[in-house]
Structures are given as C-alpha cells and as structure tokens.
Motif scaffolding. Structure first.
Motif, PDB file in Angstrom:
ATOM      1  N   ASP A  62      25.614 -32.620 -41.906  1.00  0.00           N
ATOM      2  CA  ASP A  62      25.088 -31.449 -42.280  1.00  0.00           C
ATOM      3  C   ASP A  62      25.990 -30.877 -43.601  1.00  0.00           C
ATOM      4  O   ASP A  62      26.910 -30.411 -43.312  1.00  0.00           O
ATOM      5  CB  ASP A  62      25.104 -30.471 -41.040  1.00  0.00           C
ATOM      6  N   TRP A  63      25.288 -31.052 -44.860  1.00  0.00           N
ATOM      7  CA  TRP A  63      26.193 -30.433 -45.896  1.00  0.00           C
ATOM      8  C   TRP A  63      26.428 -29.126 -46.196  1.00  0.00           C
ATOM      9  O   TRP A  63      27.094 -28.616 -46.797  1.00  0.00           O
ATOM     10  CB  TRP A  63      25.566 -31.320 -47.185  1.00  0.00           C
ATOM     11  N   SER A  64      25.519 -28.392 -45.317  1.00  0.00           N
ATOM     12  CA  SER A  64      25.631 -26.914 -45.557  1.00  0.00           C
ATOM     13  C   SER A  64      26.932 -26.461 -44.891  1.00  0.00           C
ATOM     14  O   SER A  64      27.422 -25.113 -45.196  1.00  0.00           O
ATOM     15  CB  SER A  64      24.680 -26.370 -44.687  1.00  0.00           C
TER      16      SER A  64
END
Length: 466
Positions: A62-64
């Motif tokens: 989850d790159w957030s």
C-alpha cells in the motif's frame, strides 16, 4: 556503518539488493526505519531475508503509507524505460532517492561541518577519488573514502567533527540525490557514456552538473567544451569555481604542464607541485587528476607544500594505468578500467611505442576517435565481440591481429614486442570497451591480464611493480 535516522519510524521501500542496496537496507534498519526490500533476483531476496530484513514484492504494498522508495543505482530511473518500482512510486507521489542522498541527509542532521568532497566525471573520477583520499591521509587527517569506488557510502564510519569524506559519485547516484551538497564538488570531464541510461548527452551533462551546482566550491575540468560550459554557467550563478586542466594552459586555475602543476592567479603563474617521475601520475589525464586533487585540498585551506609532498607516495589505482610489471624495456600496463574510447585515449597518449590490447563489448562510436594516437601503436591485438568492427577501423592504418582472448593477446604482444628495438615499450591493456562479453566486470578483466603476464615464461626475471 552509518545508521540512517532520517527515516526513523517511517516505512521505506527499497529496490535493488546488490552490494550497495543491501548496505543501504541495513543502515535504514539500524536507524529505526521499517524497511521493505525487494529485487528481481530471487537469490538476493533470500540473502536479505536470511539477514532478518523484511522482504516483499513491492507490487503488493500500500504505497500510501510509504515515505520513500530507495533505489539502487543500477536500477533504471528514466531510460531505457523506468523500472516498474519507479512507476509505482511516482504514481503514488512517493519520492525516489538513493544511498548518497541518504548519506547527505544524515550528514546534515548529525554533523554538517564534516567536510565532504564529491567527485564525478566520465573519466578520471576513481583515480582522483583515490588520490584525494591518499593526500588527506598523508596529511594526517581522518578520512573515509567510498561511494562508487570500493565501499558503499553507508558502510563508512558515521560523520563527526574533523572526519573528511571523499565520495566518487556516478551519474546514476547523482540522479538519485536531489540535495547533494558537497563542501567541494569536482567535475572532471564529459564525453558520451551511459546514454542507454540517460537518453541524451544533454541530460547526462545536466546530471553531472548537479553535483558541482550544489557544492560550496566547484572544481571543474575544462579540457572539453561541455565541461567548460558548466564552469561558465556556475560562475554566472556566482558559484566559487576553480578551473583545472591537464591538456591546456589556463589564465586562472590549476593546470598540468610538462610534469609540473601550475597555479595561475591574478595574471601570474607559479609551480605548486612537481609530478615528473611519479609513474602513478603519468600522462596529461593524470595531470588533470592531480590538479583536481590539489584544488580540492586548497579549497579546504590545507598547506600547499604538504599537498605537493604527498603526491610522490601515491601508489595509483588498480586497473587504471597500473604498471603491473616491468621486464627489461617492456612495461606491462593494466588499464582495464578504460571502458570507452575517451578513457583509452588517455593511456595511448602516455606512451610512445605501444602494443595495444583492445576490445570487448564496444561503446557507441567504437575507436574511430582514437586515430590521432595510431602512429604510437606498433600493433593492436583484438579481443572479444568488438574485434571485427575494430579491425575495420584499423585496416590499412595500424597493424593488428585478432587474438580473441586476453591470455592469447598477451602472449602475442610479448612475442612481437621482443623483436622491437625501441627504448621503452608498453604492452597496454586499454580495451576502450565494456568487459561484459568475456568478464563480469573490468576488475576481473584486469586480474586476468595480470595473471597472464605473470604466467609468461621467464617471469622469474620480471620486476613486479604492483
């Protein structure tokens, strides 16, 4: 090792687990970051996992929640196409940086006054880096040398007052270092190289310029037009600039001429060091290297006389104009690091009678630019993939033989040089090519040359120089 504390309690993605990548992962973890590592090579992923590092396919993240993508310098950032991990990071608005950038941030945080000398350039940067490290040690200073040469930057000792850092920086590393801020930045020269990774010579030049543009003092080689333009632009931006040269006389700056290092200032010129007789600094290109080193140390306000004296004990750099043996009139020169024509030109200009071993995986342009040195070459012995193309360039201009392999080329060169009556003869490995067709890297190619020399009949009477 330098613990990277600037990402403490943050999650960092890291791609590329070769030597510098693995060192970077360790440094981030040691500094308190949550590091998630990956590589396209399963064995490297397994090695990282065995060390207790967290490994996961970065496509599953989850790159957030990712603070940064730390990219190993060997992974494509822009050309020929960005690596898939770069696309993921950019799509998520995540910054992409490298190990030199992490070092710079840590240095600014814990000891911004620790002197940093950073060196780049198409050719000469490794020798200049090693020379500066040697000079600083000879002057009794605490020195750490690394980066693109030898030790990964984050495996060096942590910054502290009085500790001097000397870093060789490749274009790949600079491209991943947006806040690179050396005390002294050195740009040696510029010629077409690595265009498969940078697209155009203009973009390649802009990356190199970034290193000196971010420095407090810029030392810039002006033997080529592109680099001279960099010096001009820096001066227009009111950056302190010291021009250096190995092939031309300067009205302001430091240059080499006839084995002497000359400082030009305010209309006067004075000799500041004598290079003649120092085999490890032979040739115009090494004159430029010495000028860069002298200028960098003077920018740190170190004594000129002590710098000059320390040149004489410089042993040279492995695989770069390295005199590995001498047998009578014959010098055996290992210049395996000359992976392009411009680098080979520097070696060819340093000797009058040459038996040249060349070839490998050719770079753009081949060896056609070396024609001015052809009269110095008694015969060329061709190896590797480039042999056929190089033979076409040499046809009717320089005698040649397709030897195929490096050991055969050494044997062929020794046999023919034995009939030559010249006062000094150089059997010179300066391939003007990458090594990857026959050797994993230029170091192994250089070792193969040394092994072939030492296996020659009669080497019991050979003076081993290195």
């Amino acid at each position: 090792m330098i613990p990277v504390t600037t990402f403490e309690n943050s999650t960092v993605a890291l791609f590329g687990l070769g030597g510098s990548g693995l060192a970077t992962a360790r440094a981030l973890k040691l500094g308190g970051a949550n590091v998630v590592c990956f590589d396209d090579n399963e064995d490297r992923v397994g090695q990282a996992a065995a060390e207790g590092l967290e490994t996961r396919d970065l496509r599953e993240l989850d790159w957030s929640g990712i603070a940064a993508l730390v990219l190993a310098p060997g992974v494509p950032l822009t050309h020929p196409v960005p690596h898939w991990s770069v696309d993921l990071a950019r799509d998520a608005g995540v910054e992409i940086i490298g190990d030199v950038e992490l070092f710079c941030r840590e240095r600014r945080k814990i000891c911004p006054d620790a002197p940093l000398i950073a060196i780049t350039g198409t050719n000469g940067k490794s020798t200049t880096t090693a020379l500066i490290g040697h000079l600083l040690r000879e002057l009794g200073l605490d020195v750490q040398v690394g980066g693109n040469i030898g030790t990964p930057v984050l495996e060096l000792e942590p910054p502290q007052p009085g500790r001097h850092y000397v870093l060789e920086c490749s274009s790949y590393q600079i491209d991943l270092s947006p806040t690179l801020d050396p005390t002294v930045g050195i740009h040696m020269n510029l010629s077409p190289d690595h265009l498969d990774r940078h697209g155009t010579i203009e973009y390649y030049a802009a990356i190199k310029e970034r290193l000196v543009a971010g420095s407090k003092v810029a030392v810039v080689g002006v033997d080529d037009l592109n680099s001279s333009s960099i010096a001009d632009r820096l001066e227009l931006a009111r950056k302190p600039v010291c021009r250096i040269a190995g092939e031309r006389e300067l009205t302001s700056g430091i240059y080499a001429r006839h084995g002497r290092l000359i400082e030009a200032r305010d209309g006067s010129q004075s000799e500041v060091a004598l290079l003649g007789g120092i085999d490890s600094l032979r040739g115009d290109h090494n004159g430029q290297n010495a000028a860069a080193a002298f200028a960098a140390l003077r920018a740190l306000e170190l004594p000129a006389g002590e710098i000059a004296a320390a040149f004489t004990s410089f042993p040279g750099l492995h695989h770069r104009m390295e005199v590995v043996a001498k047998q009578g009139r014959v010098l055996f020169i290992n210049d395996s690091k000359a992976t392009n024509a411009d680098a080979a030109a520097r070696a060819l200009a340093s000797f009058e009678r040459i038996y040249w071993i060349a070839g490998g995986r050719a770079k753009e342009g081949g060896i056609s630019s070396l024609d001015e040195y052809f009269p110095r070459i008694a015969k060329t012995f061709l190896i590797g993939e480039a042999a056929e193309d190089f033979a076409k360039t040499l046809e009717g201009r320089v005698p040649y033989k397709v030897s195929g392999t490096l050991p055969q080329a050494v044997a062929d060169a020794v046999r023919e040089a034995a009939e030559d009556g010249a006062e000094e003869i150089a059997i010179l490995l300066s391939p003007a090519c990458a090594s990857f067709d026959q050797y994993r890297n230029f170091e192994l190619r250089g070792v193969a040359f040394v092994d072939a020399v030492r296996a020659l009949p009669g080497t019991g009477n050979t003076q081993e120089v290195a």
